[in-house]
Design an enzyme around this catalytic site. Structure first.
Site, PDB file in Angstrom:
ATOM      1  N   GLU A 166       0.811  -1.236   0.000  1.00 19.22           N
ATOM      2  CA  GLU A 166       0.000   0.000   0.000  1.00 19.22           C
ATOM      3  C   GLU A 166       0.841   1.282   0.000  1.00 19.22           C
ATOM      4  N   TYR A 168       3.528   1.988   1.963  1.00 20.15           N
ATOM      5  CA  TYR A 168       4.155   2.355   3.240  1.00 20.15           C
ATOM      6  C   TYR A 168       5.676   2.132   3.170  1.00 20.15           C
ATOM      7  N   ARG A 216       2.873  -8.673   4.255  1.00 15.74           N
ATOM      8  CA  ARG A 216       1.901  -8.180   3.259  1.00 15.74           C
ATOM      9  C   ARG A 216       2.689  -7.570   2.117  1.00 15.74           C
ATOM     10  N   HIS A 254      -1.612   3.816  -1.670  1.00 15.77           N
ATOM     11  CA  HIS A 254      -2.704   4.734  -1.334  1.00 15.77           C
ATOM     12  C   HIS A 254      -2.775   5.913  -2.307  1.00 15.77           C
ATOM     13  N   GLN A 341     -17.893   4.636   3.563  1.00 21.29           N
ATOM     14  CA  GLN A 341     -18.409   5.847   4.217  1.00 21.29           C
ATOM     15  C   GLN A 341     -18.166   5.910   5.724  1.00 21.29           C
TER      16      GLN A 341
HETATM   17  P1  FAD Z   1     -36.027   6.247   2.430  1.00 23.94           P
HETATM   18  O1  FAD Z   1     -34.993   5.347   1.915  1.00 23.94           O
HETATM   19  O2  FAD Z   1     -36.455   7.352   1.544  1.00 23.94           O
HETATM   20  O3  FAD Z   1     -37.284   5.368   2.841  1.00 23.94           O
HETATM   21  C1  FAD Z   1     -38.524   5.923   3.186  1.00 23.94           C
HETATM   22  C2  FAD Z   1     -39.626   4.905   2.945  1.00 23.94           C
HETATM   23  O4  FAD Z   1     -40.829   5.386   3.508  1.00 23.94           O
HETATM   24  C3  FAD Z   1     -39.930   4.654   1.502  1.00 23.94           C
HETATM   25  O5  FAD Z   1     -39.825   3.263   1.228  1.00 23.94           O
HETATM   26  C4  FAD Z   1     -41.368   5.139   1.294  1.00 23.94           C
HETATM   27  O6  FAD Z   1     -42.081   4.329   0.387  1.00 23.94           O
HETATM   28  C5  FAD Z   1     -41.930   5.017   2.691  1.00 23.94           C
HETATM   29  N1  FAD Z   1     -43.053   5.923   3.031  1.00 23.94           N
HETATM   30  C6  FAD Z   1     -43.095   7.273   2.920  1.00 23.94           C
HETATM   31  N2  FAD Z   1     -44.259   7.750   3.398  1.00 23.94           N
HETATM   32  C7  FAD Z   1     -44.983   6.682   3.815  1.00 23.94           C
HETATM   33  C8  FAD Z   1     -46.258   6.524   4.419  1.00 23.94           C
HETATM   34  N3  FAD Z   1     -47.033   7.551   4.740  1.00 23.94           N
HETATM   35  N4  FAD Z   1     -46.691   5.268   4.687  1.00 23.94           N
HETATM   36  C9  FAD Z   1     -45.924   4.202   4.405  1.00 23.94           C
HETATM   37  N5  FAD Z   1     -44.688   4.298   3.849  1.00 23.94           N
HETATM   38  C10 FAD Z   1     -44.217   5.520   3.560  1.00 23.94           C
HETATM   39  N6  FAD Z   1     -26.717   7.148   0.684  1.00 23.94           N
HETATM   40  C11 FAD Z   1     -25.504   6.806   1.082  1.00 23.94           C
HETATM   41  O7  FAD Z   1     -25.218   6.842   2.265  1.00 23.94           O
HETATM   42  N7  FAD Z   1     -24.552   6.381   0.201  1.00 23.94           N
HETATM   43  C12 FAD Z   1     -24.813   6.305  -1.100  1.00 23.94           C
HETATM   44  O8  FAD Z   1     -23.918   5.922  -1.878  1.00 23.94           O
HETATM   45  C13 FAD Z   1     -26.087   6.656  -1.564  1.00 23.94           C
HETATM   46  N8  FAD Z   1     -26.376   6.611  -2.875  1.00 23.94           N
HETATM   47  C14 FAD Z   1     -27.619   6.965  -3.284  1.00 23.94           C
HETATM   48  C15 FAD Z   1     -27.910   6.901  -4.634  1.00 23.94           C
HETATM   49  C16 FAD Z   1     -29.173   7.226  -5.081  1.00 23.94           C
HETATM   50  C17 FAD Z   1     -29.454   7.183  -6.550  1.00 23.94           C
HETATM   51  C18 FAD Z   1     -30.182   7.595  -4.146  1.00 23.94           C
HETATM   52  C19 FAD Z   1     -31.564   7.930  -4.612  1.00 23.94           C
HETATM   53  C20 FAD Z   1     -29.886   7.677  -2.800  1.00 23.94           C
HETATM   54  C21 FAD Z   1     -28.603   7.377  -2.362  1.00 23.94           C
HETATM   55  N9  FAD Z   1     -28.261   7.461  -1.026  1.00 23.94           N
HETATM   56  C22 FAD Z   1     -27.033   7.091  -0.618  1.00 23.94           C
HETATM   57  C23 FAD Z   1     -29.178   8.029  -0.021  1.00 23.94           C
HETATM   58  C24 FAD Z   1     -29.860   6.930   0.805  1.00 23.94           C
HETATM   59  O9  FAD Z   1     -30.520   6.031  -0.019  1.00 23.94           O
HETATM   60  C25 FAD Z   1     -30.778   7.595   1.792  1.00 23.94           C
HETATM   61  O10 FAD Z   1     -30.002   8.371   2.660  1.00 23.94           O
HETATM   62  C26 FAD Z   1     -31.576   6.577   2.600  1.00 23.94           C
HETATM   63  O11 FAD Z   1     -32.333   5.743   1.773  1.00 23.94           O
HETATM   64  C27 FAD Z   1     -32.497   7.285   3.572  1.00 23.94           C
HETATM   65  O12 FAD Z   1     -33.181   6.296   4.294  1.00 23.94           O
HETATM   66  P2  FAD Z   1     -34.596   6.533   4.946  1.00 23.94           P
HETATM   67  O13 FAD Z   1     -34.988   5.216   5.488  1.00 23.94           O
HETATM   68  O14 FAD Z   1     -34.546   7.686   5.854  1.00 23.94           O
HETATM   69  O15 FAD Z   1     -35.566   6.945   3.762  1.00 23.94           O
HETATM   70  P1  NAP Z   2     -27.152  16.883  -2.134  1.00 24.19           P
HETATM   71  O1  NAP Z   2     -25.851  16.198  -1.958  1.00 24.19           O
HETATM   72  O2  NAP Z   2     -27.655  17.765  -1.078  1.00 24.19           O
HETATM   73  O3  NAP Z   2     -27.057  17.667  -3.519  1.00 24.19           O
HETATM   74  C1  NAP Z   2     -28.071  18.471  -4.021  1.00 24.19           C
HETATM   75  C2  NAP Z   2     -27.533  19.282  -5.215  1.00 24.19           C
HETATM   76  O4  NAP Z   2     -28.567  20.067  -5.712  1.00 24.19           O
HETATM   77  C3  NAP Z   2     -26.389  20.171  -4.866  1.00 24.19           C
HETATM   78  O5  NAP Z   2     -25.459  20.085  -5.914  1.00 24.19           O
HETATM   79  C4  NAP Z   2     -27.021  21.561  -4.793  1.00 24.19           C
HETATM   80  O6  NAP Z   2     -25.995  22.411  -5.261  1.00 24.19           O
HETATM   81  C5  NAP Z   2     -28.204  21.449  -5.725  1.00 24.19           C
HETATM   82  N1  NAP Z   2     -29.377  22.204  -5.292  1.00 24.19           N
HETATM   83  C6  NAP Z   2     -29.920  22.268  -4.038  1.00 24.19           C
HETATM   84  N2  NAP Z   2     -31.025  23.048  -4.036  1.00 24.19           N
HETATM   85  C7  NAP Z   2     -31.206  23.470  -5.306  1.00 24.19           C
HETATM   86  C8  NAP Z   2     -32.164  24.310  -5.938  1.00 24.19           C
HETATM   87  N3  NAP Z   2     -33.170  24.851  -5.247  1.00 24.19           N
HETATM   88  N4  NAP Z   2     -32.035  24.540  -7.244  1.00 24.19           N
HETATM   89  C9  NAP Z   2     -31.026  24.013  -7.950  1.00 24.19           C
HETATM   90  N5  NAP Z   2     -30.075  23.224  -7.410  1.00 24.19           N
HETATM   91  C10 NAP Z   2     -30.155  22.954  -6.101  1.00 24.19           C
HETATM   92  O7  NAP Z   2     -28.284  15.829  -2.377  1.00 24.19           O
HETATM   93  P2  NAP Z   2     -28.379  14.588  -3.347  1.00 24.19           P
HETATM   94  O8  NAP Z   2     -27.362  14.568  -4.415  1.00 24.19           O
HETATM   95  O9  NAP Z   2     -29.805  14.568  -3.747  1.00 24.19           O
HETATM   96  O10 NAP Z   2     -28.112  13.352  -2.402  1.00 24.19           O
HETATM   97  C11 NAP Z   2     -29.015  13.015  -1.337  1.00 24.19           C
HETATM   98  C12 NAP Z   2     -28.296  12.361  -0.222  1.00 24.19           C
HETATM   99  O11 NAP Z   2     -27.884  11.060  -0.611  1.00 24.19           O
HETATM  100  C13 NAP Z   2     -27.074  13.157   0.105  1.00 24.19           C
HETATM  101  O12 NAP Z   2     -27.057  13.451   1.464  1.00 24.19           O
HETATM  102  C14 NAP Z   2     -25.946  12.281  -0.249  1.00 24.19           C
HETATM  103  O13 NAP Z   2     -24.934  12.318   0.755  1.00 24.19           O
HETATM  104  C15 NAP Z   2     -26.532  10.901  -0.346  1.00 24.19           C
HETATM  105  N6  NAP Z   2     -25.819  10.246  -1.427  1.00 24.19           N
HETATM  106  C16 NAP Z   2     -24.562   9.872  -1.185  1.00 24.19           C
HETATM  107  C17 NAP Z   2     -23.833   9.322  -2.188  1.00 24.19           C
HETATM  108  C18 NAP Z   2     -22.422   8.872  -1.937  1.00 24.19           C
HETATM  109  O14 NAP Z   2     -21.752   8.479  -2.859  1.00 24.19           O
HETATM  110  N7  NAP Z   2     -21.945   8.904  -0.722  1.00 24.19           N
HETATM  111  C19 NAP Z   2     -24.377   9.145  -3.447  1.00 24.19           C
HETATM  112  C20 NAP Z   2     -25.667   9.557  -3.670  1.00 24.19           C
HETATM  113  C21 NAP Z   2     -26.370  10.127  -2.649  1.00 24.19           C
HETATM  114  P3  NAP Z   2     -26.145  23.990  -5.397  1.00 24.19           P
HETATM  115  O15 NAP Z   2     -26.991  24.400  -4.221  1.00 24.19           O
HETATM  116  O16 NAP Z   2     -24.749  24.512  -5.366  1.00 24.19           O
HETATM  117  O17 NAP Z   2     -26.769  24.191  -6.703  1.00 24.19           O
HETATM  118 FE1  SF4 Z   3     -17.022   0.208   5.215  1.00 21.74          FE
HETATM  119 FE2  SF4 Z   3     -19.301  -0.829   6.143  1.00 21.74          FE
HETATM  120 FE3  SF4 Z   3     -19.276   0.537   3.825  1.00 21.74          FE
HETATM  121 FE4  SF4 Z   3     -18.174  -1.906   4.032  1.00 21.74          FE
HETATM  122  S1  SF4 Z   3     -20.344  -1.380   4.240  1.00 21.74           S
HETATM  123  S2  SF4 Z   3     -17.266  -0.144   3.031  1.00 21.74           S
HETATM  124  S3  SF4 Z   3     -17.317  -1.819   6.073  1.00 21.74           S
HETATM  125  S4  SF4 Z   3     -18.810   1.347   5.851  1.00 21.74           S
END
Ligand code: FAD
Ligand code: NAP
Ligand code: SF4
Length: 675
Positions: A166, A168, A216, A254, A341
């Protein structure tokens, strides 16, 4: 009969026998750096040993001050250090496990002012320029390694791992990239390998024959000026001759610009390289990197690509990985999704490591799922990561739990996330929780959009609102134009998307949508190892130094614009150890990333913006909105409501800004552990 005869077979090392072929690879948890955390560290390793892993390797412990990765990092150089480590070795041995202490000298990767290396070449990932070790400095470094190994033996370890990969210190001596010396420690590969070989040989003399020395070894450096395959093999043979018991393997420094462990790296991508080394030596060889389920591990061993398999992060995700594999309960394994993460991103931010899918990791004594004092009737609304975590922990503790979701399947936004190329692993988390719902007896009410009145009528003791988010619709003129799609339209409803696309919002989802739109469907998912290595310019045969070759030029399937209003660099908020991979993929595909944008209107011509004071028209077929989310928490009672069940809010419903699944799962588990 077991499904994993190779994985579960004992390994006889002559003087000791390992109970199976599974190594829990070294991970810096942050707990090893402070003496008062050794109780927590012992609890962390105890659970993994109880879960059946054959051999554990600790996080890196420095042999002296110069070798620190971080100021005042874990060090073993005087007898007093042994006391804390005995807590760890005792815990592991009580559970029938074996454990090695990793000796890690960071060399020029040290984030502290005492750094040393083979030569005075600063690393691109540390601000500190190293001092080149003098001849006497090299001798005292060797003595520090030997002293460290002897102290580890006194502390009750079954052996040590010498960290040689890695990038080191020992890797820095091994490669011409960082070793510019002209004395007997530099120049030819025989001279460059002198330090690691001397260290192994002198440790062997000091510790005797009944102590494991695992080395390693870097098989592919993945940096310019790295070693060729012939050099890698020559070093391995010399290490064996010097007294190494086992050769563990490492891939990539790294500072390499090729990802080696993030989710988008195909599973077991580097195992065949370990296989080639195995045919060159007679001591056991270990395969590592992106192996996260027992089937891959078993295949590697069955093919003869390794004698053992090392998995590190999978043991953060699930301490009972081996036990579940052995008992035919693979569908119960909480799989590491390679997101980095809560593990590596924490380590590189100097925070204690944990795991996105298992918030108990490294918090075993703090987050406990003890049987509930009194059984409560609990409703969890929302089966996304937050709700799933809360429901399963509450039910596991003995509560009567009903889980509602308006959709027909559990998973919430993870069902959308798993559509992204390189995020296929997210499906494993849904599979894990689905099985856990069955095992813990959670009652599921799917296709049910529940209201507050219905919940009140049921007379629950507690209602956990985990309803996630609603997608933000920015107030831009023309936002209802047919050209405009939300990321849900694209990823979930699979609406057709044209060849020229503007993405509004460059957060995590904006980048993910970019990768989704750039993926050529004819290649399938996950990408094959051949395609992935061609894309990143990796030669698994390392015919040239470091195993790097020119990447195959990309032929983007679309022209994309990725836009944000902030003036900062797009993608600056992505993960510390994974964000660069997403930025590199988009850059390689010619995505135009614009910051400091203001949106004027969307019409038949396309998207009108102002950037740098100039009006521009992006003549696109579609505009995809990825502008973040707002919390959906309408089920929460108005402030001041008295009586009825206790309402709790977690995950996206609690806070949508900056929300991620790590926080959602942790909030769910922490709340459920407290009820
Ligand atoms: P949600 O996942 O939004 O779940 C809420 C649930 O509540 C839904 O299933 C909905 O159907 C249900 N619901 C809502 N209202 C009602 C109601 N009244 N009755 C019954 N059911 C209801 N996060 C990361 O940490 N790393 C990532 O790499 C990452 N990548 C992402 C990529 C994409 C494309 C997207 C869309 C999201 C990504 N996220 C990522 C974000 C992550 O998925 C969210 O942070 C996470 O799903 C939030 O979990 P939650 O349970 O709070 O909400
Ligand atoms: P986000 O990270 O908060 O990004 C939202 C984007 O939209 C920003 O670029 C913001 O930039 C823009 N934006 C916000 N308000 C706006 C407005 N009114 N008009 C136009 N642009 C606006 O949210 P997200 O991409 O939807 O992701 C959601 C959550 O999922 C995040 O918390 C993220 O951490 C998580 N997630 C994580 C990963 C991962 O790889 N770790 C991947 C996907 C999602 P400006 O305000 O500068 O325009
Ligand atoms: Fe790290 Fe857990 Fe994500 Fe695996 S799932 S990469 S151990 S945070």
């Amino acid at each position: 009969m077991t499904t994993y005869p190779h994985l579960l077979a004992p390994l006889d090392l002559g003087f000791t026998t390992l109970r199976n072929r599974v190594i829990m690879g070294s991970m810096h948890t942050g707990l090893e750096d402070r003496f008062y955390n050794y109780g927590k560290l012992a609890a962390f390793y105890r659970e993994r040993a109880r879960g059946g892993v054959g051999l554990i390797v600790t996080g890196g412990i420095s042999p002296n001050r110069q070798g620190w990765l971080l100021p005042f990092g874990g060090t073993m150089n005087f007898i007093g250090d042994v006391v804390n480590h005995r807590k760890v070795t005792r815990a592991v041995h009580e559970e029938g496990g074996k454990i090695l202490m990793q000796i890690l000298h960071a060399g020029r990767y040290g984030y502290q002012p005492f750094v040393v290396s083979a030569s005075e070449r600063k690393s691109p990932i540390s601000p500190f320029k190293p001092r080149a070790l003098s001849e006497s400095g090299i001798e005292s470094t060797i003595r520090a390694y030997v002293r460290c190994a002897k102290l580890a033996q006194k502390a009750g370890y079954d052996g040590i791992e010498v960290m040689g990969s890695e990038g080191y210190l020992l890797n820095q001596f091994l490669c011409a990239r960082t070793n510019l010396r002209t004395d007997r420690w530099g120049g030819s590969i025989e001279n460059r390998m002198r330090l690691p070989v001397e260290i192994v040989s002198r440790i062997r003399q000091a510790v005797g024959t009944g102590f494991i020395i695992m080395y390693r070894h870097s098989l592919l450096d993945l940096v310019e000026g790295g070693n060729t395959w012939e050099e890698v093999v020559a070093v391995a043979k010399a290490l064996q001759h010097a007294g190494a018991t086992i050769l563990n393997t490492g891939i990539g420094w790294h500072e390499a610009r090729v990802p080696t462990i993030v989710t988008s790296v195909p599973r077991a991508a580097f195992a065949e390289v370990a296989g080639r080394l195995r045919r060159e030596v007679t001591i056991p060889v270990v395969a590592s990197n992106r192996i996260n389920m027992p089937d891959e591990a078993e295949d590697i061993l069955r093919r003869g690509d390794a004698d053992m398999v090392s998995m590190a992060r999978p043991f953060l995700a699930d301490a009972a990985f081996v036990e579940k594999a052995a008992q035919g309960r693979v569908d119960e394994i909480n799989t590491c999704i390679g997101c980095n993460q809560a593990c590596l991103d924490h380590t590189f931010s100097n925070k204690r490591a944990s795991c996105l899918v298992n918030p108990r990791a490294c918090h075993e004594t703090e987050l406990e799922y003890k049987p509930a004092a009194a059984k409560r009737r609990i409703a969890v609304v929302g089966a996304g990561p937050a709700g799933l975590s809360a429901a399963t922990v509450a039910a596991e503790r003995g509560h009567d739990v009903t889980l509602y979701d308006s959709s027909g399947a559990v998973g919430g936004q993870f069902k959308i996330a798993m559509q992204i190329p390189g995020k296929e692993e997210f499906a494993e988390t849904i599979r894990y929780f689905s099985r856990k719902l069955e095992l813990t007896g959670v009652k599921q009410q799917l296709n049910r959009r529940v209201t507050r009145e219905e919940l009140l009528a049921e007379g629950y003791d507690d209602v956990i609102v985990a309803t996630g988010i609603k997608v933000r619709k920015p107030a831009i003129e023309g936002i209802d134009h047919p050209k405009v799609l939300s990321y849900i339209d694209v990823l979930q409803h699979k609406k057709p998307v044209g060849k020229r696309v503007a993405i509004i919002g460059a957060g995590g989802i904006g980048f993910d949508v970019g990768e989704y739109l750039l993926h050529d469907p004819s290649l399938g998912l996950p990408l094959s190892i051949d395609h992935w290595t061609a894309e990143w310019g990796v030669d698994l045969h390392a015919k040239t130094g470091g195993g790097l070759v020119p990447p195959v030029p990309s032929e983007p399937v679309r022209q994309l614009y990725l836009l944000q209003r902030k003036a900062s660099k797009p993608g600056a908020g992505l993960g510390k150890t994974s964000g660069w991979v997403h930025r590199a993929v988009l850059a390689r595909n010619g995505v135009v990333m614009l910051a400091g944008v203001s949106y004027k209107r969307i019409d038949d011509q396309g998207l009108h913006i102002v950037v740098g004071g100039e009006e521009r028209l992006l003549t696109v077929d579609h505009v995809v909105i990825c502008a973040g989310q707002d919390s959906l928490d309408e089920l929460m009672p108005p402030e001041g409501t008295a009586g009825g069940p206790r309402f709790h809010k977690i995950g996206g419903a609690s806070l949508a800004a900056e929300l991620d699944a790590k926080r959602a799962i942790k909030e769910g588990a922490t709340l459920a552990a407290s009820l």
